[in-house]
Design a protein around this motif. Structure first.
Motif, short mmCIF file in Angstrom:
data_model
loop_
_atom_site.label_atom_id
_atom_site.label_comp_id
_atom_site.label_asym_id
_atom_site.label_seq_id
_atom_site.Cartn_x
_atom_site.Cartn_y
_atom_site.Cartn_z
N VAL A 1 0.86 -1.19 0.00
CA VAL A 1 0.00 0.00 0.00
C VAL A 1 0.90 1.25 0.00
N TYR A 2 0.59 2.17 -0.91
CA TYR A 2 1.38 3.40 -1.06
C TYR A 2 0.44 4.61 -1.00
N ALA A 3 0.98 5.76 -0.56
CA ALA A 3 0.17 6.99 -0.55
C ALA A 3 1.00 8.10 -1.19
N VAL A 4 0.34 8.90 -2.05
CA VAL A 4 1.05 9.98 -2.75
C VAL A 4 0.23 11.27 -2.70
N GLY A 5 0.93 12.39 -2.87
CA GLY A 5 0.26 13.69 -3.02
C GLY A 5 -0.18 14.32 -1.71
N ASP A 6 -1.28 15.09 -1.80
CA ASP A 6 -1.71 15.91 -0.67
C ASP A 6 -2.01 15.13 0.60
N LEU A 7 -2.37 13.84 0.48
CA LEU A 7 -2.73 13.11 1.69
C LEU A 7 -1.57 12.34 2.31
N ALA A 8 -0.36 12.47 1.71
CA ALA A 8 0.80 11.76 2.23
C ALA A 8 1.74 12.75 2.93
N ALA A 9 2.21 12.36 4.12
CA ALA A 9 3.20 13.21 4.82
C ALA A 9 4.55 12.51 4.69
N TYR A 10 5.39 13.05 3.82
CA TYR A 10 6.71 12.45 3.63
C TYR A 10 7.79 13.45 4.05
N THR A 11 8.59 13.04 5.02
CA THR A 11 9.68 13.90 5.48
C THR A 11 10.98 13.34 4.91
N GLU A 12 11.66 14.17 4.14
CA GLU A 12 12.91 13.71 3.52
C GLU A 12 13.98 13.53 4.59
N PRO A 13 14.91 12.60 4.38
CA PRO A 13 15.97 12.40 5.37
C PRO A 13 16.66 13.73 5.70
N GLY A 14 16.73 14.06 6.99
CA GLY A 14 17.40 15.29 7.43
C GLY A 14 16.50 16.51 7.44
N ALA A 15 15.29 16.43 6.89
CA ALA A 15 14.38 17.60 6.86
C ALA A 15 13.58 17.67 8.16
N ALA A 16 13.17 18.90 8.52
CA ALA A 16 12.43 19.08 9.77
C ALA A 16 10.93 18.85 9.58
N ARG A 17 10.46 19.09 8.36
CA ARG A 17 9.01 19.02 8.10
C ARG A 17 8.69 18.18 6.88
N PRO A 18 7.46 17.65 6.82
CA PRO A 18 7.07 16.93 5.61
C PRO A 18 7.02 17.87 4.41
N LEU A 19 7.08 17.32 3.22
CA LEU A 19 7.00 18.13 2.00
C LEU A 19 5.62 18.80 1.92
N PRO A 20 5.54 19.98 1.27
CA PRO A 20 4.25 20.66 1.19
C PRO A 20 3.30 19.99 0.19
N ALA A 21 2.02 20.36 0.29
CA ALA A 21 1.01 19.84 -0.64
C ALA A 21 1.07 20.66 -1.92
N LYS A 22 1.76 20.14 -2.92
CA LYS A 22 1.93 20.85 -4.19
C LYS A 22 1.79 19.86 -5.34
N ALA A 23 1.37 20.39 -6.48
CA ALA A 23 1.20 19.54 -7.65
C ALA A 23 2.52 18.85 -8.02
N ALA A 24 3.62 19.61 -7.97
CA ALA A 24 4.91 19.05 -8.38
C ALA A 24 5.33 17.91 -7.45
#
Ligand SMILES: Cc1cc2nc3c(=O)[nH]c(=O)nc-3n(C[C@H](O)[C@H](O)[C@H](O)COP(=O)(O)OP(=O)(O)OC[C@H]3O[C@@H](n4cnc5c(N)ncnc54)[C@H](O)[C@@H]3O)c2cc1C
Length: 412
Positions: A295-318
């Motif tokens: 099971v995978y989740a992508v886009g606006d409903l997924a909170a993915y924090t890149e290694p070393g980042a403080a916050r999850p990526l923003p909800a953006k089309a890109a």
């Protein structure tokens, strides 16, 4: 083996197309895409539907056209529920079982619990909502023309946009132009000089999350145009006459457009998964949902924090698009018994339109604004509109708007 992809938005549709291109009928895999709409909506131009800049049909790319030369199935249906334990998706008339699931159902408007905001403000997330707002703006002018009382007319011609992010800023700038460059000529007896176009933002800056310099430029540009800014203004309630603010004011508006905040699709809420504070599903390095293999989740409903980042990526089309592509690649890797790749987001810049001939941009590491930024805004967005026919239609809309006029018909 069946792979089911939920949502034909930026994440889901990209995942689907990438997957079918890479699979090329290998391993006997069946790919199924499900969405309630028969089209993919190019949301970055939705504000121009509100303000008569583009025809709604031109930013909606029909999914069935893609079926002609690609091997996937499309179910045009509302999704009622996701049952992870039984590996099935519930539609109104049937259940769809899966071996691999990609959840890309996006987000809905977040009213942040502001009492009555849902009843008295107008969100701008769908084509239907955008067209409804456009009709209300035109209705206001039609009514104002027939209103002899000055005070009442000024009340009818008062518009507010809530939210100083990119959507709110682009919308309010374009609304100001619509009112002053187009409707002022169409409805001269409405006295468009009585119009008020305002932007309400809870913080003291605009374009939060982008380079602060871009926010300052946007603020200056909107003020120079004549948009009234209410910064640091927190809305605590609404009624049919306007908004109540935290400092005790009651600001009167005929129309309040809610362009502030999102929350993940309601279908995610009942799922017993690890979630971020904003309700998004916390995903692992392959955008996988922990504890639920396949099971995978992508886009606006997924909170993915890149290694070393403080916050999850923003909800953006890109972000959604790149995640869709990454998930598709990894599914193929897994089917081929290869190692999956950790997702890495490639930041490509930010672009915000500020009305006719004006925009602010951060591209190639540099911030710039004005006419050149506006040309970049148009060129880059046009190139991203999906489908040749839609791209040509948007180009035509823009040419007519620029040389002739915008579309201000109210079609019932
Ligand atoms: C007005 C506006 C302007 C924006 N401008 C920009 C911009 O300029 N740049 C930018 O990067 N981002 C912009 N965004 C944000 C961008 O649209 C999102 O980040 C992006 O769409 C997220 O992609 P997604 O695949 O997660 O969801 P979406 O693209 O929203 O796709 C979700 C899909 O799921 C379907 N769906 C949802 N629930 C159900 C259900 N129950 N049953 C069936 N189908 C369902 C929907 O119909 C939709 O097709 C804007 C958003 C809005 C609303």
């Amino acid at each position: 083996m069946r792979i089911v992809i939920l949502g034909a938005g930026f994440g889901g549709l990209t995942a689907c197309l990438e997957l079918v291109d890479r699979l090329k009928s290998r391993w006997g895999v069946e790919v199924v895409l499900v969405d309630r709409h028969p089209y993919h909506l190019f949301t970055p131009l939705l504000f121009q539907v509100v303000t008569g800049g583009v025809d709604p049909g031109h930013i909606a790319h029909p999914i069935r056209w893609l079926l002609r030369d690609r091997r996937f199935q499309f179910y045009e249906s509302e999704i009622k529920a996701i049952d992870l334990a039984c590996k099935k998706v519930v539609l109104p008339t049937m259940e769809l079982t899966y071996d691999i699931l990609v959840i890309g159902l996006g987000s809905t408007t977040n009213f942040f619990g502001v009492p009555k905001a849902e009843n008295y403000s107008f969100p701008v997330k769908t084509v239907r909502e955008a067209v409804a707002i456009k009709n209300r703006i035109i209705d206001a002018f039609r009514q104002a023309e027939l209103e002899p009382n000055d005070e009442a007319r000024r009340r009818i011609l008062s518009f507010a946009v809530v939210g100083g992010g990119a959507t709110g800023v682009e919308l309010v700038a374009s609304l100001y132009d619509l009112v002053h460059m187009v409707l002022a000529k169409d409805y001269p007896r409405a006295r468009p000089e009585d119009t008020r176009v305002c932007l309400i933002e809870a913080t003291n800056s605009l374009l939060g999350g982008m380079d602060p310099k871009m926010g300052e430029i946007a603020m200056q540009s909107l003020q120079n145009r004549g948009v009234r800014l209410h910064l640091g203004c927190r809305i605590v309630g609404m009624d049919n006459e306007g908004v109540h603010t935290a400092d005790g004011q009651h600001l009167q508006y005929r129309l309040v457009i809610w362009a502030s905040g999102i929350r993940p699709s309601p279908l995610v809420e009942p799922l017993a998964l690890e979630k971020a504070r904003d309700g998004r599903i916390i995903v692992g390095p392959y955008l996988d949902v922990p504890q639920w293999p396949g099971v995978y989740a992508v886009g606006d409903l997924a909170a993915y924090t890149e290694p070393g980042a403080a916050r999850p990526l923003p909800a953006k089309a890109a972000v959604a698009e790149q995640q869709g592509r990454s998930v598709a690649r990894n599914i193929v890797h897994i089917l081929a018994d290869e190692d999956p790749e950790t997702f890495r987001y490639k930041y490509q810049g930010d672009l915000v339109a500020l009305g006719r001939d004006a925009a602010v941009a951060k591209l190639f590491g540099r911030s710039f604004n004005g006419f050149v930024a506006w040309i970049f805004w148009r060129a880059i967005h046009l190139q991203k509109v999906p489908g040749f026919r839609n791209r040509m239609s948007v180009a035509q809309d823009w040419s007519f708007d620029y040389v002739l006029r915008r579309d201000t018909m109210h079609l019932e």
